[in-house]
Design a protein around this motif. Structure first.
Motif, PDB file in Angstrom:
ATOM      1  N   GLY A  90     -33.076  -3.031 -35.683  1.00  0.00           N
ATOM      2  CA  GLY A  90     -33.468  -1.807 -35.009  1.00  0.00           C
ATOM      3  C   GLY A  90     -34.467  -0.955 -35.754  1.00  0.00           C
ATOM      4  O   GLY A  90     -35.005  -0.006 -35.194  1.00  0.00           O
ATOM      5  N   LEU A  91     -34.753  -1.291 -37.021  1.00  0.00           N
ATOM      6  CA  LEU A  91     -35.711  -0.507 -37.802  1.00  0.00           C
ATOM      7  C   LEU A  91     -37.132  -0.674 -37.265  1.00  0.00           C
ATOM      8  O   LEU A  91     -37.545  -1.780 -36.898  1.00  0.00           O
ATOM      9  CB  LEU A  91     -35.721  -0.960 -39.256  1.00  0.00           C
ATOM     10  N   ILE A  92     -37.848   0.427 -37.257  1.00  0.00           N
ATOM     11  CA  ILE A  92     -39.276   0.414 -36.921  1.00  0.00           C
ATOM     12  C   ILE A  92     -40.014   0.887 -38.154  1.00  0.00           C
ATOM     13  O   ILE A  92     -39.764   1.988 -38.659  1.00  0.00           O
ATOM     14  CB  ILE A  92     -39.587   1.330 -35.728  1.00  0.00           C
ATOM     15  N   ILE A  93     -40.907   0.037 -38.659  1.00  0.00           N
ATOM     16  CA  ILE A  93     -41.663   0.335 -39.877  1.00  0.00           C
ATOM     17  C   ILE A  93     -43.145   0.349 -39.545  1.00  0.00           C
ATOM     18  O   ILE A  93     -43.674  -0.614 -38.999  1.00  0.00           O
ATOM     19  CB  ILE A  93     -41.388  -0.730 -40.962  1.00  0.00           C
ATOM     20  N   TYR A  94     -43.798   1.437 -39.873  1.00  0.00           N
ATOM     21  CA  TYR A  94     -45.249   1.529 -39.746  1.00  0.00           C
ATOM     22  C   TYR A  94     -45.852   1.274 -41.120  1.00  0.00           C
ATOM     23  O   TYR A  94     -45.410   1.846 -42.112  1.00  0.00           O
ATOM     24  CB  TYR A  94     -45.693   2.922 -39.317  1.00  0.00           C
TER      25      TYR A  94
ATOM     26  N   ARG B 213     -43.719  -3.196 -25.925  1.00  0.00           N
ATOM     27  CA  ARG B 213     -42.707  -2.139 -26.066  1.00  0.00           C
ATOM     28  C   ARG B 213     -41.291  -2.692 -25.936  1.00  0.00           C
ATOM     29  O   ARG B 213     -40.349  -2.151 -26.515  1.00  0.00           O
ATOM     30  CB  ARG B 213     -42.974  -1.059 -25.048  1.00  0.00           C
ATOM     31  N   ASP B 214     -41.137  -3.795 -25.197  1.00  0.00           N
ATOM     32  CA  ASP B 214     -39.811  -4.409 -25.010  1.00  0.00           C
ATOM     33  C   ASP B 214     -39.205  -4.914 -26.315  1.00  0.00           C
ATOM     34  O   ASP B 214     -37.992  -5.066 -26.415  1.00  0.00           O
ATOM     35  CB  ASP B 214     -39.888  -5.568 -24.013  1.00  0.00           C
ATOM     36  N   TYR B 215     -40.030  -5.193 -27.323  1.00  0.00           N
ATOM     37  CA  TYR B 215     -39.521  -5.684 -28.603  1.00  0.00           C
ATOM     38  C   TYR B 215     -38.833  -4.590 -29.414  1.00  0.00           C
ATOM     39  O   TYR B 215     -38.079  -4.881 -30.332  1.00  0.00           O
ATOM     40  CB  TYR B 215     -40.655  -6.257 -29.456  1.00  0.00           C
ATOM     41  N   PHE B 216     -39.102  -3.345 -29.095  1.00  0.00           N
ATOM     42  CA  PHE B 216     -38.541  -2.229 -29.850  1.00  0.00           C
ATOM     43  C   PHE B 216     -37.154  -1.925 -29.290  1.00  0.00           C
ATOM     44  O   PHE B 216     -37.017  -1.255 -28.277  1.00  0.00           O
ATOM     45  CB  PHE B 216     -39.472  -1.014 -29.768  1.00  0.00           C
ATOM     46  N   ASN B 217     -36.153  -2.480 -29.959  1.00  0.00           N
ATOM     47  CA  ASN B 217     -34.781  -2.337 -29.500  1.00  0.00           C
ATOM     48  C   ASN B 217     -33.836  -2.309 -30.700  1.00  0.00           C
ATOM     49  O   ASN B 217     -34.285  -2.399 -31.840  1.00  0.00           O
ATOM     50  CB  ASN B 217     -34.421  -3.468 -28.531  1.00  0.00           C
ATOM     51  N   ARG B 218     -32.557  -2.225 -30.454  1.00  0.00           N
ATOM     52  CA  ARG B 218     -31.572  -2.097 -31.532  1.00  0.00           C
ATOM     53  C   ARG B 218     -31.317  -3.394 -32.285  1.00  0.00           C
ATOM     54  O   ARG B 218     -30.636  -3.392 -33.303  1.00  0.00           O
ATOM     55  CB  ARG B 218     -30.274  -1.569 -30.950  1.00  0.00           C
ATOM     56  N   GLU B 219     -31.840  -4.501 -31.793  1.00  0.00           N
ATOM     57  CA  GLU B 219     -31.587  -5.805 -32.411  1.00  0.00           C
ATOM     58  C   GLU B 219     -32.749  -6.343 -33.231  1.00  0.00           C
ATOM     59  O   GLU B 219     -32.584  -7.280 -33.989  1.00  0.00           O
ATOM     60  CB  GLU B 219     -31.216  -6.830 -31.321  1.00  0.00           C
ATOM     61  N   THR B 220     -33.923  -5.772 -33.047  1.00  0.00           N
ATOM     62  CA  THR B 220     -35.144  -6.325 -33.635  1.00  0.00           C
ATOM     63  C   THR B 220     -35.747  -5.357 -34.645  1.00  0.00           C
ATOM     64  O   THR B 220     -35.791  -4.153 -34.409  1.00  0.00           O
ATOM     65  CB  THR B 220     -36.174  -6.611 -32.524  1.00  0.00           C
ATOM     66  N   ILE B 221     -36.216  -5.905 -35.746  1.00  0.00           N
ATOM     67  CA  ILE B 221     -36.976  -5.126 -36.724  1.00  0.00           C
ATOM     68  C   ILE B 221     -38.443  -5.262 -36.350  1.00  0.00           C
ATOM     69  O   ILE B 221     -38.949  -6.383 -36.203  1.00  0.00           O
ATOM     70  CB  ILE B 221     -36.746  -5.654 -38.149  1.00  0.00           C
ATOM     71  N   CYS B 222     -39.124  -4.141 -36.177  1.00  0.00           N
ATOM     72  CA  CYS B 222     -40.543  -4.159 -35.838  1.00  0.00           C
ATOM     73  C   CYS B 222     -41.352  -3.592 -36.994  1.00  0.00           C
ATOM     74  O   CYS B 222     -41.106  -2.473 -37.443  1.00  0.00           O
ATOM     75  CB  CYS B 222     -40.806  -3.354 -34.567  1.00  0.00           C
ATOM     76  N   ILE B 223     -42.295  -4.394 -37.475  1.00  0.00           N
ATOM     77  CA  ILE B 223     -43.187  -3.996 -38.556  1.00  0.00           C
ATOM     78  C   ILE B 223     -44.590  -3.915 -37.950  1.00  0.00           C
ATOM     79  O   ILE B 223     -45.091  -4.905 -37.426  1.00  0.00           O
ATOM     80  CB  ILE B 223     -43.146  -5.011 -39.710  1.00  0.00           C
TER      81      ILE B 223
ATOM     82  N   PRO C 283     -42.985   3.709 -30.111  1.00  0.00           N
ATOM     83  CA  PRO C 283     -41.823   4.521 -30.482  1.00  0.00           C
ATOM     84  C   PRO C 283     -42.032   5.051 -31.900  1.00  0.00           C
ATOM     85  O   PRO C 283     -42.744   4.445 -32.697  1.00  0.00           O
ATOM     86  CB  PRO C 283     -40.667   3.518 -30.457  1.00  0.00           C
ATOM     87  N   PRO C 284     -41.406   6.169 -32.232  1.00  0.00           N
ATOM     88  CA  PRO C 284     -41.592   6.724 -33.582  1.00  0.00           C
ATOM     89  C   PRO C 284     -40.982   5.809 -34.637  1.00  0.00           C
ATOM     90  O   PRO C 284     -39.993   5.115 -34.379  1.00  0.00           O
ATOM     91  CB  PRO C 284     -40.872   8.071 -33.521  1.00  0.00           C
ATOM     92  N   PRO C 285     -41.559   5.809 -35.836  1.00  0.00           N
ATOM     93  CA  PRO C 285     -41.050   4.936 -36.905  1.00  0.00           C
ATOM     94  C   PRO C 285     -39.822   5.529 -37.588  1.00  0.00           C
ATOM     95  O   PRO C 285     -39.616   6.744 -37.599  1.00  0.00           O
ATOM     96  CB  PRO C 285     -42.215   4.876 -37.884  1.00  0.00           C
ATOM     97  N   ASP C 286     -39.034   4.633 -38.147  1.00  0.00           N
ATOM     98  CA  ASP C 286     -37.946   5.039 -39.029  1.00  0.00           C
ATOM     99  C   ASP C 286     -38.451   5.166 -40.452  1.00  0.00           C
ATOM    100  O   ASP C 286     -37.946   5.961 -41.239  1.00  0.00           O
ATOM    101  CB  ASP C 286     -36.815   3.996 -38.995  1.00  0.00           C
ATOM    102  N   LEU C 287     -39.459   4.350 -40.761  1.00  0.00           N
ATOM    103  CA  LEU C 287     -40.000   4.279 -42.114  1.00  0.00           C
ATOM    104  C   LEU C 287     -41.512   4.136 -42.025  1.00  0.00           C
ATOM    105  O   LEU C 287     -42.015   3.321 -41.249  1.00  0.00           O
ATOM    106  CB  LEU C 287     -39.399   3.056 -42.814  1.00  0.00           C
ATOM    107  N   SER C 288     -42.215   4.943 -42.794  1.00  0.00           N
ATOM    108  CA  SER C 288     -43.667   4.859 -42.868  1.00  0.00           C
ATOM    109  C   SER C 288     -44.028   4.466 -44.298  1.00  0.00           C
ATOM    110  O   SER C 288     -43.581   5.107 -45.249  1.00  0.00           O
ATOM    111  CB  SER C 288     -44.293   6.216 -42.519  1.00  0.00           C
TER     112      SER C 288
END
Length: 161
Positions: A28-32, A100-110, A122-127
């Protein structure tokens, strides 16, 4: 939230940081990833993926825009999607591709070059910002959510000073 700033003296430092970050990731992490061309964004991502058990080549998704990977996080499988939005002409391309469908609670998006689609991402958890500094890199890690803070709290990394 205060950023963590590091100086990595050589590429080996970038790879070590990526390996350490891998052990702190959760689904679920989103990293920019921010930085100029050649700053080490793909090298950092490659190190994370290899530390998570991906065997084989990690390509920069410069032309495909996204590359999916299946990895292991502890005792479970997880998906990582590595985006490189450098060649995107507009944020609408991101939406039209269905990314956008990849941004979910199961996938880490870098996401490399998130500014190319920031109005629809979506907003990042980590920049993470990387800058070339001599033979090494200056790195800034900034948590932007509770999940990002938890990730940085799990990070165990001490660069060679």
């Amino acid at each position: 939230m205060h950023p963590i700033t590091l100086h990595l003296h050589e590429e080996a430092g970038t790879l070590a940081l990526g390996a350490s970050l891998a052990h702190a990731l959760r689904p679920g992490l989103i990293i920019y990833l921010h930085g100029d061309l050649g700053a080490g964004k793909t090298a950092l991502t490659r190190a994370m993926l290899h530390a998570l058990g991906h065997i084989g080549h990690v390509r920069s998704p410069t032309y495909t825009l996204a590359e999916p990977y299946a990895v292991r996080l502890g005792d479970r499988e997880a998906g990582v999607i590595h985006f490189d939005l450098y060649r995107m002409a507009s944020p609408e391309e991101f939406l039209d591709a269905g990314f956008r469908d990849y941004f979910n609670r199961e996938t880490i998006c870098i996401v490399e070059w998130p500014e190319k689609a920031e109005t629809v991402l979506p907003p990042p958890d980590l920049s993470i910002t990387l800058r070339v500094a001599g033979e090494g890199r200056d790195v800034e890690l900034l948590a932007l959510s509770e999940q990002g803070t938890a990730c940085l709290n799990r990070l165990k990394f001490a660069p060679n000073l």
